[in-house]
Design an enzyme around this catalytic site. Structure first.
Site, PDB file in Angstrom:
ATOM      1  CE1 TYR A   5      -4.416   1.311   0.796  1.00 44.34           C
ATOM      2  CE2 TYR A   5      -3.035   3.085   1.607  1.00 44.34           C
ATOM      3  CZ  TYR A   5      -4.276   2.630   1.193  1.00 44.34           C
ATOM      4  OH  TYR A   5      -5.359   3.474   1.199  1.00 44.34           O
ATOM      5  CE1 TYR A  42      -5.405   6.018  -1.161  1.00 36.24           C
ATOM      6  CE2 TYR A  42      -7.332   7.379  -1.574  1.00 36.24           C
ATOM      7  CZ  TYR A  42      -6.508   6.710  -0.696  1.00 36.24           C
ATOM      8  OH  TYR A  42      -6.783   6.736   0.647  1.00 36.24           O
TER       9      TYR A  42
END
Lengths: 317, 390
Positions: free
Chosen positions: B294, B344
């Site tokens: 991430y 994102y």
């Protein structure tokens, strides 16, 4: 602005010097002689029930043998009224006007000391004499940059001095409206204050940095909470931090804009010698000069009329 | 002992296009992604009996079910803590399937995070008698510590101080992600790689983070279909078997502001997840051929490499500087370009990429993939998966 232009300072200092040399200037005598009706009103307003000021018989039997005026009334007799003509000029006028002109438009009285030589009697007409005794500055104060101006008024009956008063004011430049204090708009970044955290913000308002302390086992904890995770006690107490700390980490915020703060600004995690960490802004320091390990000291900054925030300034190690 | 490992699989993935302005509602995005995932798996909407999403998602499960004709539900669940939820949605789905609470569960995340409500904007609204999160935020908001970039920057600074890492070390992560995205047609930054010099020249957001240390903001949606490993074998694609699925929260955990615990140079929540993940999967870092880490902000990619055991503490910068996370490196990280390069979507697009790597259909396919590690948002309670070939 944090300094006074040298030319302005020179002009102000020279003017003050000349006015001090001028010495005392006599003003106009009291509009009314010392009289019972004004004494009675003043004494009632002040709650002063001393019969020496208002009861003829009592006064006649007393040490003065007659009614006398309360000494603290001295200013009352010669104070110019609101509707009256122009008061007599004094050596102070020019100095205060010059300070106004130089931007020192704020005024706050800082000292007043009166000395009484004797009681005034009915029928007497005191005359004030005013002299400038000093001007010091520029000084940096909480209100802003300013000059302290001091003068002395002596009251005479005939030529006998009966009372004196030293009076001092601070003439200051009101701070320019920064983004954080624009017209004292409410600071937008308010914390939510609840039952578990109110003690901290109350402390800040009183100039104390409070750290939660468990009344059961003594453990210090920040951020605080309603229960001690060490001993389960819900008896919450606090200690007042020394106010010293050390930058443990920090950031310099550039973007995006944050309401209520001018960018760039520094936010740090501060390690306290008491053993807890706390987050706060580092102020009075170029962002480029902030570094991990830097000693800092807490101060308390009014962000608006109600809200105070603890902030951190560089300190000597 | 009962183990969840190997019992379930991701059988379908679906996504909308990734954009800066989707031009449609978030519910529409959710429905589009759910349809795409179901079609990918070859599963009809009526076969779905469970839905899982993030607590932050604006689309209720019942609304998504209505729009997509899913019908009756026997399981619905949400995972909290922002992007830390991503892999947690698959864990919830896998547990539901493994226990029989549901047979086919769709995980989804849909938002107009760029054209609508942007996470990068200062969040300053706090109530009166606060929620526990409001109380937590109240130690930071008054000081202007109000953006995710600022919260990460605070930890990054301490990490730099502790290990001598530099802004260029962070920059190399951004450069690698953009290089990967450059050859991924689905990526927003397809065909647009950057250099380290460009990273260094990009403006400050919150020192020590430059603009190019921060992931983009995107509109879009991703959905995943989770079912039993057994059933997945009969569906359209090679299943991505859920070998490990773990959530984790550290001691003294806070939301992005873990400034009061430990030495502030790690991500304790990812440490919790790493221990659980290796234990459940029976694997070790060396068994993973590619990792989806991430990457909302570059520094936390370094910290994750360390927490997950791919290198020792403080040595991630050497691993990265040596090309270790590149497509031809020892551990290719985010072959799709990550959130810095592709989009994102709160980590969900990374799970879809892991599935493609297992299937062998990724734009930047790593060779010989058997196990893929995927992580979710860090700095918050987080989660991770190991997906494996059957």
């Amino acid at each position: 602005m944090t300094t006074v232009e040298p030319a302005v300072h020179r002009r102000l200092a020279e003017l003050a010097e000349r006015r001090i040399e001028l010495g005392e200037t006599r003003g106009l005598p009291a509009a009314d002689p010392v009289n019972l009706p004004m004494i009675r009103h003043w004494a009632e307003a002040m709650g002063d029930t001393n019969p020496a000021y208002t009861d003829e018989e009592f006064a006649a039997a007393g040490p003065h043998g007659e009614i006398v005026a309360p000494p603290a009334m001295i200013q009352v007799w010669t104070m110019p009224g609101r509707g009256g003509g122009r008061p007599a000029p004094t050596p102070i006028d020019d100095v205060l006007a010059a300070l106004d002109e130089a931007g020192f438009t704020g005024v706050v009285a800082t000292d007043c000391r009166q000395t009484y030589h004797r009681y005034l009697r009915l029928g007497e007409r005191p005359v004030p004499g005013t002299r400038l005794s000093g001007m010091t500055g520029p000084k940096t104060t909480a209100l802003g940059l300013g000059y302290f101006v001091t003068w002395v008024i002596t009251w005479y009956v005939a030529d006998e001095p009966v009372a004196e008063m030293m009076f001092r004011v601070l003439k200051f430049r009101p701070p320019e409206r920064g983004p954080a204090a624009a017209a004292r708009d409410p600071y937008p970044l308010r914390p939510a204050v609840g039952r578990d955290t109110a003690f901290f913000w109350e402390g800040v308002r009183q100039g104390e940095l409070r750290i939660q302390k468990c009344a059961g086992c003594g453990t210090l904890r920040h951020p605080p909470g309603p229960v001690c995770p060490s001993c389960r006690s819900t008896e919450r107490a606090h200690v007042v931090a020394s106010g010293r700390g050390e930058v443990f980490s920090y950031v310099v915020h550039h973007a995006p804009p944050v309401p209520g703060l001018a960018t760039p600004f520094v936010v740090a995690v501060v390690q306290l010698p008491e053993g807890v960490r706390i987050v706060g802004n580092v102020v009075e320091c170029e962002p480029a000069k902030v570094e991990i390990g830097m000693p800092v000291r807490v101060t308390f900054r009014e962000m608006d009329d109600e809200f105070v925030l603890p902030v951190w300034s560089p300190a000597e190690s | 002992m009962y183990s969840l490992s190997g019992r379930t699989a991701i059988a379908g993935i679906g996504a909308t296009e990734f954009s800066k302005d989707s031009g449609r509602s978030e519910l529409r995005l959710a429905a589009d992604a759910v349809f795409a995932a179901l079609d990918d798996a070859g599963v009809a909407p009526a076969e779905v009996d469970g839905l899982v999403t993030f607590t932050q998602d604006a689309n209720d499960e019942i609304a998504v079910a209505r729009e997509t004709g899913i019908g009756e539900l026997t399981f619905f669940s949400r995972v909290p803590y922002g992007g830390g939820a991503a892999c947690g949605t698959v864990l919830q789905a896998a547990m539901a399937v493994a226990t029989g609470a549901a047979s086919t569960v769709v995980c989804y995340r849909a938002f107009n995070e760029r054209s609508g409500s942007r996470f990068g904007r200062p969040s300053t609204g706090l109530g009166a008698e606060p929620s526990s999160l409001g109380a937590e935020m109240s130690w930071h908001v008054p000081h202007g510590l109000v953006t995710p970039a600022a919260w990460v920057a605070m930890v990054a600074r301490r990490y730099m101080h502790a290990y001598g890492a530099t802004s260029e070390d962070f920059g190399r992560v951004a450069v690698a992600m953009r290089r990967h995205a450059a050859t991924n047609p689905a990526a927003w930054f397809h065909g647009r790689p950057i250099t380290l010099e460009e990273h260094q020249r990009s403006r400050w957001i919150v020192e020590p983070l430059h603009l190019l240390d921060c992931c983009q903001e995107s509109d879009g949606a991703v959905a995943l279909v989770v079912t039993s490993a057994e059933r997945a074998r009969d569906l359209r694609h090679r299943p991505a078997v859920v070998t490990g699925a773990v959530q984790g929260s550290g001691a003294g955990q806070m939301m992005m502001t873990g400034f009061y615990r430990g030495d502030m140079t790690g991500l304790p929540e990812m440490g919790v997840v790493a221990r659980g993940l290796w234990e459940m999967s029976g694997l070790a870092p060396a068994d993973v051929q590619t990792a989806i880490l991430y990457d909302h902000f570059t520094p936390f990619v370094l910290l994750q490499l360390e927490e997950l055991g791919f290198c020792a503490r403080g040595e991630a910068r050497d691993l990265v500087a040596g090309g270790g996370i590149e497509l031809d490196g020892g551990l290719p990280v985010n072959p799709h370009g990550g959130q810095l390069g592709e989009a994102y979507i709160h980590g969900m697009n990374g799970i879809a990429e892991a599935v493609r790597q297992i299937r062998g259909t990724a734009a930047n396919q790593v060779t010989g993939v058997h196990n893929v590690l995927v992580t979710a948002g860090t700095g918050v309670p987080t989660s991770a998966l190991v997906l494996s070939t059957p």
